[in-house]
Design an enzyme around this catalytic site. Structure first.
Site, PDB file in Angstrom:
ATOM      1  N   HIS A 149       2.179   1.456  -3.184  1.00  0.00           N
ATOM      2  CA  HIS A 149       1.276   2.359  -3.655  1.00  0.00           C
ATOM      3  C   HIS A 149       1.857   3.864  -3.690  1.00  0.00           C
ATOM      4  CE1 HIS A 149      -2.165  -0.748  -3.499  1.00  0.00           C
ATOM      5  NE2 HIS A 149      -1.241  -0.910  -4.404  1.00  0.00           N
ATOM      6  N   ASP A 206       1.024  -1.220   0.152  1.00  0.00           N
ATOM      7  CA  ASP A 206       0.059  -0.016   0.096  1.00  0.00           C
ATOM      8  C   ASP A 206       0.868   1.234   0.191  1.00  0.00           C
ATOM      9  OD1 ASP A 206      -2.447   2.000   0.249  1.00  0.00           O
ATOM     10  OD2 ASP A 206      -3.567   0.174   1.308  1.00  0.00           O
TER      11      ASP A 206
END
Ligand SMILES: *[C@@H]1O[C@H](CO)[C@@H](O)[C@H](O)[C@H]1NC(C)=O
Ligand SMILES: *[C@@H]1O[C@H](CO)[C@@H](O)[C@H](O)[C@H]1NC(C)=O
Ligand SMILES: *[C@@H]1O[C@H](CO)[C@@H](O)[C@H](O)[C@H]1NC(C)=O
Ligand SMILES: *[C@@H]1O[C@H](CO)[C@@H](O)[C@H](O)[C@H]1NC(C)=O
Ligand SMILES: *[C@@H]1O[C@H](CO)[C@@H](O)[C@H](O)[C@H]1NC(C)=O
Ligand SMILES: *[C@@H]1O[C@H](CO)[C@@H](O)[C@H](O)[C@H]1NC(C)=O
Ligand SMILES: *[C@@H]1O[C@H](CO)[C@@H](O)[C@H](O)[C@H]1NC(C)=O
Ligand SMILES: *[C@@H]1O[C@H](CO)[C@@H](O)[C@H](O)[C@H]1NC(C)=O
Ligand SMILES: *[C@@H]1O[C@H](CO)[C@@H](O)[C@H](O)[C@H]1NC(C)=O
Ligand SMILES: *[C@@H]1O[C@H](CO)[C@@H](O)[C@H](O)[C@H]1NC(C)=O
Ligand SMILES: *[C@@H]1O[C@H](CO)[C@@H](O)[C@H](O)[C@H]1NC(C)=O
Ligand SMILES: *[C@@H]1O[C@H](CO)[C@@H](O)[C@H](O)[C@H]1NC(C)=O
Length: 449
Positions: free
Chosen positions: A257, A233
């Protein structure tokens, strides 16, 4: 794999060679609590809590070098003041998932985004100092079993705790090492916090490690440097209320991410405010995003004076990405195929002002775009982008023709793996408000200036 090993070697050999004096004056910290361990035979949390209570101020608290501690129940030390925590032992969370879940279920926290924290450290002047020995100072959370327990098309099982809430002023976090976190790693809150030499390893051998954010920041005057974050993430997510945050000389990757601002404006009645955030000298490997801004349609607020400079991307799907119509995968507000969110009035935008992206080099992931966080068709990261060619180096989607102002892109030298012309998707970053944009804001080929 090769890249990861090489990076680890560099990281730790530099620790050995550099050997700067890690000692800081402890004369004001006149108390010392050395935490005993059952050495794997019992829950050591009561002993840890006792040490934090006894040495809650002007103290040094020692987890002994190389000693194992079972942290089978959460640690909350919220009344600390001027304390150094020497994390030289190795901590172990329970390996039984339902044991942890029942503890999280027993708290009042919301399940998805705000599960309870396993460690909460709060108060002024907290210095968390891990071990510079590669084998010691690890928090072992045994997350792999949690990731693998996620059902097909699930986005992470219920009742996952966050690992560490670190709330301090004039504090530091050094050599924080997290091995296989269950989910979110560190939430930083407060003012004047220095993080360095963190190592977060959420690399999975099986299912996707959902929500393994590195650092979620709601704080002012923060520096995060010289760290390695492999996760699934955001490596860093800078949230509303954050001002003057520096993220530099870090390496991030695996299914990262990226370096994110946001998400901002989820609660439409609240004014989001973020400013003076600078990311520089960062290597980004195999990630979905490198630089990312996400705000919600109909959210309100301001994000100002933000930059990403000297960023090296290798095999990154969306190197530069701005969306003002973000939603969380799995949220109740659904997104239509065209990127429009239902259930929200589009009556405002989080205004973006004075953004710089400069000196990016590297490659776009054209061959195997995206990552294992895709559990819908289309993938959450492809929503609103129906004609992706995976040659896109820049995607900028502004909610209105006045919500993006003074964007500047220079020296963006990113090449698709296919060696096709780099392309751009751009909406509503108007030339009049963005004279230094560096290209025409329209769907087309990217011509760097
Ligand atoms: C655990 O190990 C440490 C270090 O080896 C030792 O000092 C300590 O006495 C041990 N504790 C118990 C309860 O056996
Ligand atoms: C917090 O610590 C201070 C001393 O630093 C002490 O006087 C106070 O009683 C503590 N409060 C709680 C709730 O433990
Ligand atoms: C985990 O704990 C639960 C409840 O104590 C128990 O029923 C279960 O057998 C344990 N699972 C494993 C794998 O040990
Ligand atoms: C905790 O709550 C979640 C969500 O309701 C549920 O799936 C899980 O079985 C519960 N686990 C335990 C051990 O209470
Ligand atoms: C920030 O905290 C450090 C200790 O970590 C301290 O030395 C420094 O003076 C603080 N800076 C400000 C501006 O208060
Ligand atoms: C937009 O509408 C939402 C929902 O009605 C409301 O909460 C919010 O305050 C409005 N925003 C503005 C800027 O008026
Ligand atoms: C946003 O926060 C900054 C720093 O605290 C402050 O100076 C500014 O006034 C705030 N902006 C708005 C519009 O509230
Ligand atoms: C932008 O942020 C940097 C770092 O905090 C600061 O030095 C600079 O003054 C800010 N620029 C403006 C125009 O506020
Ligand atoms: C690029 O990244 C993707 C997603 O992480 C991965 O599946 C693929 O193996 C990587 N390709 C290369 C050439 O490293
Ligand atoms: C998972 O999602 C994919 C894509 O939406 C779908 O094709 C597949 O049938 C789903 N599998 C299950 C077990 O739900
Ligand atoms: C661009 O902004 C205008 C309003 O400023 C809005 O009506 C339009 O929908 C936006 N364009 C796109 C493609 O979102
Ligand atoms: C880009 O152009 C394609 C057609 O060439 C269109 O389908 C797509 O919606 C456009 N994207 C944006 C963001 O304007």
């Amino acid at each position: 794999m090769f890249i990861k090993r090489a990076t680890i070697c560099l990281f730790f050999s530099s620790l050995a060679l550099g050997a700067p004096s890690l000692k800081r004056s402890t004369h004001e910290r006149s108390h010392r609590c050395v935490i005993p361990s059952s050495n794997g035979t019992a829950n050591d949390s009561p002993a840890v809590l006792q040490a934090f209570a006894k040495c809650s101020s002007d103290s040094v608290i020692v987890f002994q070098e190389g000693v194992d501690y079972n942290i089978f129940t959460p640690i909350a030390a919220t009344n600390l003041s001027n304390v150094e925590i020497q994390m030289k032992g190795n901590l172990h969370l329970p390996q039984n998932i339902s044991t942890v879940q029942s503890i999280v279920n027993g708290t009042s926290s919301t399940l998805y985004a705000d599960g309870a924290y396993w460690f909460t450290l709060a108060g002024p002047k907290i210095d968390y100092t891990g071990s510079s020995n590669v084998n010691n100072g690890w928090i072992n959370s045994y997350g792999q079993a949690w990731w693998d327990a996620n059902p097909v098309n699930g986005t992470g099982i219920d009742s996952r705790p966050h690992l560490l809430s670190f709330q301090t002023t004039d504090g530091s976090l050094k050599y924080f090492k997290s091995r296989k976190p269950i989910a979110w790693n560190v939430q930083l809150q407060g003012d004047n916090i220095t993080v360095s030499h963190a190592f977060i390893d959420a690399e999975s051998t099986g299912s996707f490690p959902f929500n393994t954010d590195g650092f979620d920041v709601t704080a002012t005057n923060v520096r995060i440097t010289d760290s390695i974050i492999y996760n699934g993430d955001d490596a860093i997510a800078v949230q509303s209320g954050s001002h003057n945050v520096i993220f530099e000389r870090n390496t991030i990757g695996y299914q990262s991410h990226g370096m994110s601002i946001g998400s901002l404006g989820e609660t439409q009645s609240e004014f989001a405010n973020v400013s003076d955030i600078h990311f520089s000298d960062v290597t980004v490997i195999d990630a979905v995003y490198a630089s990312r801004f996400k705000s919600w349609m109909g959210g309100q607020g301001i994000a100002k004076n933000i930059s990403w400079k000297n960023i090296r991307v290798y095999n990154v799907t969306f190197p530069i990405f701005v969306t003002q119509s973000y939603t969380n995968q799995g949220s109740t507000e659904t997104q239509l195929g065209n990127g429009v969110t239902t259930g929200r009035v589009n009556n405002a935008s989080v205004m973006m002002e004075d953004f710089v992206w400069s000196d990016f080099t590297g490659s776009v992931n054209s061959w195997r775009p995206g990552d294992g966080s895709c559990v819908t068709d289309p993938c959450w990261y492809d929503l609103g982008l129906p004609d992706l060619k995976h040659t896109e180096t820049v995607i900028i989607e502004c909610n209105t023709d006045s919500s993006c102002k003074n964007f500047e892109l220079t020296n963006i030298e990113i090449i698709p793996q296919t060696l096709a012309e780099p392309t751009v998707v751009c909406i509503n970053a108007t030339a009049s408000l963005n004279p230094e944009l560096g290209f025409d804001c329209r769907n087309g080929t990217f011509i760097p200036n």
